[in-house]
Design an enzyme around this catalytic site. Structure first.
Site, PDB file in Angstrom:
ATOM      1  N   CYS A 199      20.467  45.583   6.289  1.00 38.83           N
ATOM      2  CA  CYS A 199      20.194  46.994   6.074  1.00 38.83           C
ATOM      3  C   CYS A 199      19.873  47.595   7.437  1.00 38.83           C
ATOM      4  O   CYS A 199      19.076  47.022   8.188  1.00 38.83           O
ATOM      5  CB  CYS A 199      19.012  47.184   5.126  1.00 38.83           C
ATOM      6  N   CYS A 216      16.155  50.193  -0.487  1.00 43.02           N
ATOM      7  CA  CYS A 216      16.304  51.629  -0.206  1.00 43.02           C
ATOM      8  C   CYS A 216      17.655  52.192  -0.627  1.00 43.02           C
ATOM      9  O   CYS A 216      17.898  53.397  -0.447  1.00 43.02           O
ATOM     10  CB  CYS A 216      16.062  51.902   1.277  1.00 43.02           C
ATOM     11  N   TYR A 226      -6.969   2.133   6.657  1.00 39.29           N
ATOM     12  CA  TYR A 226      -6.101   1.006   6.282  1.00 39.29           C
ATOM     13  C   TYR A 226      -6.147  -0.164   7.260  1.00 39.29           C
ATOM     14  O   TYR A 226      -5.564  -1.208   6.989  1.00 39.29           O
ATOM     15  CB  TYR A 226      -4.653   1.466   6.087  1.00 39.29           C
ATOM     16  N   GLU A 239       0.851  -1.193   0.000  1.00 38.06           N
ATOM     17  CA  GLU A 239       0.000   0.000   0.000  1.00 38.06           C
ATOM     18  C   GLU A 239       0.886   1.242   0.000  1.00 38.06           C
ATOM     19  O   GLU A 239       1.958   1.237   0.598  1.00 38.06           O
ATOM     20  CB  GLU A 239      -0.900   0.037   1.242  1.00 38.06           C
TER      21      GLU A 239
END
Length: 692
Positions: A450, A435, A230, A118
């Site tokens: 930054c 920027c 299952y 399976e």
């Protein structure tokens, strides 16, 4: 006349239920719709109206009762009648043969056997209990011995029947199976999360686990989980052999019901009960047929609508399963034959550089789209400048992308031999891509940043963080609105949110008057959020939600924290020098002091209200969490402990009462053992909360 009318209504209600249940079974289990959506909706509304007018006719298995009205307070721990064992893994045919040799040594006289192969669904195991045909309990796997009772959430899964589809069912039936998210649903959930500025789920399995643990079943219903069954037990007792257990009482079972004696029969039986069973299974007569099945699905699985990471192979005979039994961890009669971590080559088309709310610049590989582990991959993080240098990555390179265990994709190596002649080397930028300010990288650090606090990317990230549920919880302020607010310079800091008017918001793309009113109201409502949430929302480096709560408890006002020295802050238990220095330095920045003043003027909560003494079964107890718990995340475990009056800290000391340890517990476990501190599993913790 009245009695006839009630009888007619009851008959109509029963007819509607039967029609809707049959339509749901056809749609969700058989994938063969029998009713158009508009017809189903009309019948459903009719049933709702009749049940509202006659509540005495409502039954637990009615299609209208799948979703509850109120969120649960918490989940309770439930011990499994039959342990939910994990499976032993095999990663190739050699390991599969070694597994086969081991079980044959237990039963040397057994000749040829049948195997059931399976697909191993990449989801979350559930144990469902039916009494007299009616669903009464749904429990997670947990640690295999005990799990959480999530019945209201299980009821929302349309492929799980509320009532078994057979007459005169056994008194007790237990069904095991896997709940999972289809790939298209998973992708939609992540798109929705992005729109609300929530981090995406790494994979469908994590998303399914998080969904199943939602306290509000309405959220679960909206996420459209699916389920494959299952294993089935009748009159479930001890042993993991499936079908009829050794404790089954044959007198209590309908005489015309024949128990399955093999896994293949059990799967067919589950179909007859009304469950969805994976159709891609095979009854194999030899090891060679198992290998053929495994090889076939290695490629075909990428065409499925859900993820599978291997094949589960079981001995078909229940009698042989029962004889072989278990090791301490695994059934001897089953094995998971796993596929290797999936890799694929693709072309690096570009590298973009993203700026986060703390200013950190992250390089992202923009890839030619490639199928990997059932999803389309077009981007992968390159982490930082060191990783770029290590890979020696160039524009146009052929790169290998991997999703080990279906996690977020990563570039694992570069095929330099295939590099174009004119390929340019990738390097980190020197200026911010948002920027244009100069970027900085400390000599001893890996992160490039930054440091311009007015950078649009930093502002946007800060506002998104401010609006998070665990911060200021501003409902409706998603990334798309924040982006417009920043681009149009309506908002340049979080304080600007509190001066927005409906007139400011209405011109935004797709906003309108109604949404503008709601958003202004949500922003105003956020002013009442507690000081600890505000402190977390400020986005100070190293200050997460837990540290913010600790700091707020020790510094009950923003002025007290802002005037504290780094040494003062470091005296707080669990706050180390790095955190203390980051907090102290943040308050020394004039722009941040201005921000606090503006938030104060806006009426944001910058002081703790008088807190009542901690009460509850864990009051006065201090906990530390370590490792990965089976079902709970760290924040969820913390919330459970604190709701019961306990306190959670980040480091082990003599003041620690309990260490809650999961998988891969490290030095904290060693230290706790050395100090003689009580060690708890997740199950122990839940039991302690419940029993105390």
């Amino acid at each position: 006349m009245g009695d006839n009318s009630i009888d007619d209504t009851a008959a109509r209600v029963q007819t509607l239920r039967s029609q809707l249940q049959a339509a749901s079974y056809a749609y969700y289990v058989l994938d063969a719709p029998t009713l158009p959506d508009e017809v189903y909706d009309r019948l459903y509304r009719e049933l709702q109206d009749l049940e509202a007018a006659h509540p005495e006719l409502v039954t637990p298995d009615s299609p209208t009762q799948r979703v509850g009205e109120k969120p649960a307070a918490q989940f309770t721990s439930v011990r499994h009648n039959i342990p939910l064992y994990s499976l032993e893994n095999a990663f190739d045919l050699t390991e599969f043969r070694a597994w086969e040799d081991r079980w044959r040594r237990q039963a040397p006289e057994i000749g040829q056997v049948e195997y059931v192969a399976e697909l191993k669904i990449d989801g979350n195991a559930l144990a469902l209990t039916y009494e007299n045909g009616l669903l009464v309990r749904g429990v997670t796997r947990g640690d295999g011995t005990a799990g959480e009772d999530i019945t209201p959430n299980v009821r929302t899964i349309r492929s799980i029947p509320l009532r078994l589809a057979i007459e005169n069912p056994p008194p007790v039936v237990e069904v095991r199976g896997e709940a999972f998210l289809p790939l298209d649903v998973f992708e939609q959930i992540n798109r929705d999360r992005a729109n609300h500025s929530d981090p995406p789920f790494a994979n469908p399995r994590n998303a399914a686990a998080g969904t199943l643990r939602q306290l509000d079943s309405r959220i679960v219903a909206a996420r459209k989980l699916d389920f494959f069954a299952y294993t089935v037990y009748l009159e479930a007792g001890e042993g993991e052999s499936g079908g009829k257990s050794e404790h089954e009482n044959p007198k209590s079972k309908p005489q015309n019901l024949k128990s399955p004696t093999s896994q293949w029969q059990a799967l067919e039986f589950l179909k007859s009960l009304g469950f969805r069973v994976n159709p891609n299974r095979q009854l194999c007569q030899s090891e060679t047929e198992v290998q053929t099945y495994f090889d076939e699905w290695a490629t075909k699985r990428t065409q499925l609508s859900y993820l599978t990471d291997g094949v589960v192979v079981k001995l078909n005979s229940f009698a042989l399963q029962q004889r072989l039994g278990f090791t301490q961890k695994f059934p001897r009669w089953a094995v998971a034959l796993k596929y290797p971590a999936e890799e694929a080559p693709t072309i690096l088309e570009a590298v973009s550089f993203q700026v986060g709310r703390t200013g950190a610049v992250t390089p992202v590989a923009e890839l030619r789209p490639v199928q990997l582990a059932g999803t389309t991959v077009a981007r992968a993080t390159l982490h930082n400048a060191d990783r770029i240098a290590e890979l020696d990555i160039h524009q146009g390179d052929t790169v290998i992308v991997r999703k080990a265990g279906e996690i977020i994709p990563e570039v694992v190596r570069v095929l330099a031999d295939l590099r174009p002649e004119d390929a340019s080397k990738i390097t980190m930028p020197t200026d911010c891509p948002q920027c244009s300010s100069a970027l900085v990288r400390p000599d001893d650090g890996a992160v490039t940043r930054c440091i311009n606090i007015s950078c649009p990317a930093i502002v946007q990230g800060a506002i998104i963080h401010w609006a998070r549920r665990d911060a200021l919880d501003i409902e409706g302020l998603g990334e798309k609105w924040v982006k417009q607010l920043v681009e149009q310079r309506l908002v340049q800091s979080v304080a600007d949110l509190y001066i927005l008017s409906e007139a400011d918001l209405e011109p935004l793309d797709r906003m309108g008057k109604r949404l503008a009113e709601k958003l202004v109201g949500a922003i105003a409502a956020s002013k009442t959020r507690p000081w600890a949430a505000v402190l977390y929302a400020l986005g100070i480096r190293h200050v997460g939600a837990v540290n913010a709560k600790t700091l707020a408890q020790n510094f009950p006002t923003v002025d007290a924290l802002g005037s504290a020295s780094a040494e003062d802050i470091e005296t707080v238990h669990t706050i180390g020098p790095e955190i203390a220095q980051a907090v102290y330095q943040w308050f020394q920045v004039p722009a941040n002091q201005t921000l606090i003043d503006r938030l104060r003027q806006a009426g944001v909560q910058l002081a703790s209200t008088e807190a009542a003494p901690a009460t509850g079964p864990l009051a006065g107890k201090t906990f530390v969490l370590t490792g990965t718990l089976p079902t709970l995340t760290r924040p969820e475990a913390t919330e459970i402990i604190e709701a019961a009056g306990g306190k959670v800290t980040s480091s082990v000391s003599k003041a620690t009462d309990y260490l809650v340890a999961g998988e891969k517990a490290g030095s904290k476990l060693t230290k706790a053992e050395g100090l003689g501190i009580a060690i708890l599993t997740e199950t122990d913790l839940l039991t302690l909360v419940k029993a105390a």
